[in-house]
Design a protein around this motif. Sequence first.
Motif, PDB file in Angstrom:
ATOM      1  N   ASP A 227      34.667  25.586  13.537  1.00  0.00           N
ATOM      2  CA  ASP A 227      34.263  26.904  14.303  1.00  0.00           C
ATOM      3  C   ASP A 227      34.515  27.094  15.565  1.00  0.00           C
ATOM      4  OD1 ASP A 227      32.274  28.466  15.725  1.00  0.00           O
ATOM      5  OD2 ASP A 227      31.300  28.621  13.638  1.00  0.00           O
ATOM      6  N   PRO A 228      35.032  28.522  15.751  1.00  0.00           N
ATOM      7  CA  PRO A 228      35.904  28.531  17.368  1.00  0.00           C
ATOM      8  C   PRO A 228      34.769  28.086  18.370  1.00  0.00           C
ATOM      9  CG  PRO A 228      36.246  30.328  15.794  1.00  0.00           C
ATOM     10  CD  PRO A 228      35.314  29.549  15.185  1.00  0.00           C
ATOM     11  N   LEU A 229      33.737  28.241  18.159  1.00  0.00           N
ATOM     12  CA  LEU A 229      32.567  27.576  19.174  1.00  0.00           C
ATOM     13  C   LEU A 229      33.100  26.359  19.904  1.00  0.00           C
ATOM     14  CD1 LEU A 229      29.899  27.903  20.758  1.00  0.00           C
ATOM     15  CD2 LEU A 229      28.754  26.664  18.895  1.00  0.00           C
ATOM     16  N   ARG A 230      33.486  25.431  19.250  1.00  0.00           N
ATOM     17  CA  ARG A 230      33.829  24.143  19.806  1.00  0.00           C
ATOM     18  C   ARG A 230      34.871  24.288  21.125  1.00  0.00           C
ATOM     19  NH1 ARG A 230      37.707  24.609  15.912  1.00  0.00           N
ATOM     20  NH2 ARG A 230      39.450  23.515  16.063  1.00  0.00           N
ATOM     21  N   LEU A 231      35.771  25.469  20.980  1.00  0.00           N
ATOM     22  CA  LEU A 231      36.667  25.581  22.119  1.00  0.00           C
ATOM     23  C   LEU A 231      35.986  26.277  23.286  1.00  0.00           C
ATOM     24  CD1 LEU A 231      39.561  27.474  19.903  1.00  0.00           C
ATOM     25  CD2 LEU A 231      39.201  25.005  20.698  1.00  0.00           C
ATOM     26  N   ARG A 232      34.795  26.658  23.124  1.00  0.00           N
ATOM     27  CA  ARG A 232      33.809  27.132  24.464  1.00  0.00           C
ATOM     28  C   ARG A 232      33.122  26.146  24.904  1.00  0.00           C
ATOM     29  NH1 ARG A 232      32.677  31.328  20.868  1.00  0.00           N
ATOM     30  NH2 ARG A 232      30.578  31.223  21.221  1.00  0.00           N
ATOM     31  N   LEU A 233      32.840  25.017  24.257  1.00  0.00           N
ATOM     32  CA  LEU A 233      31.994  23.974  24.830  1.00  0.00           C
ATOM     33  C   LEU A 233      32.775  23.009  25.708  1.00  0.00           C
ATOM     34  CD1 LEU A 233      30.192  22.817  21.337  1.00  0.00           C
ATOM     35  CD2 LEU A 233      29.347  24.387  23.198  1.00  0.00           C
TER      36      LEU A 233
END
Length: 305
Positions: free
Chosen positions: A216-222
Amino acid sequence: MNLETKWLEDFVALASTRSFSASARQRHVTQPAFSRRIRSLEQAVGVTLVDRSTTPINLTPEGQLFLVTARNLVEQLNECLGHLRGVSMAREALDIVAAHSLALSFYPEWISRLQEGLGELPTRLVAMNVGEAIHVLREGNCDLMLAYHDQYATMQLDAEVFPSFSIGQVKMLPVSLADKQGKPRFCLDSQDPIPYLSYTQGAFLGRSVRMLLKNDPLRLRLRTIYETAMAEGLKGMVLQGVGLAWIPDFCIRDELKNGRLVRAGDDKWDVPLEIRLYRCSLVHKPGVEKLWRQMMKLPRDFLQA
């Protein structure tokens, strides 16, 4: 000389059965663990006590001499303890190892509920990380293990050798401190970098979260700003308002209820977890056998916390 009493008892049992496998069953440990304990005894006394080249095994001349001392020490110690504790003792406590969060937030309520169905159940609980707990279970150094099981990071335990009971269904929730309007201070929907409170690399719960975020692309914002192996440690940091974290729901019931913590994302970000109680089928301790039989008779909904 650094000797452990259990090594002496192991040696006395081995002298009686002349079989490592039979002695291991008698001592309620796995055969590999029993063999290591006899090796440790030999290293401590500095001589070879057992002739392993024969079947059944024989004691060496040194072993035969040492057996007299070992028997005397064990008998004297047991006699002394019997006087100190009294002849009629309560049934022996079961040694349980558990993941830290389960030991702190799950175990007290669950064991109380179990005792409602089974009666008094003496136990000794030690909290440790899941990897250590598995090692202790495999070595036969505990009676039961309370641990998480999930579809992503399944433990490598043979179900035949390590049978288990499912005793709870929980979820890991992404949570944040609430702002003055009752909304999450940090939210997974944000397009900005998100301060993330993470489990350490080897933590079992951390593997579950990483599998959820893997593609998931979310991991790049964490943006990881803090790591710990324990859910309670992450909870404390979330309550300080420094970031968001995934925490088992039973650890944060009160905080969710009073509104101090709120979800940082919808339920698509939840991580389902199962809690299981494990034993080693190679270890035949009477108390464990009795408990297992009793639990098999209880209704499934009674076992589930």
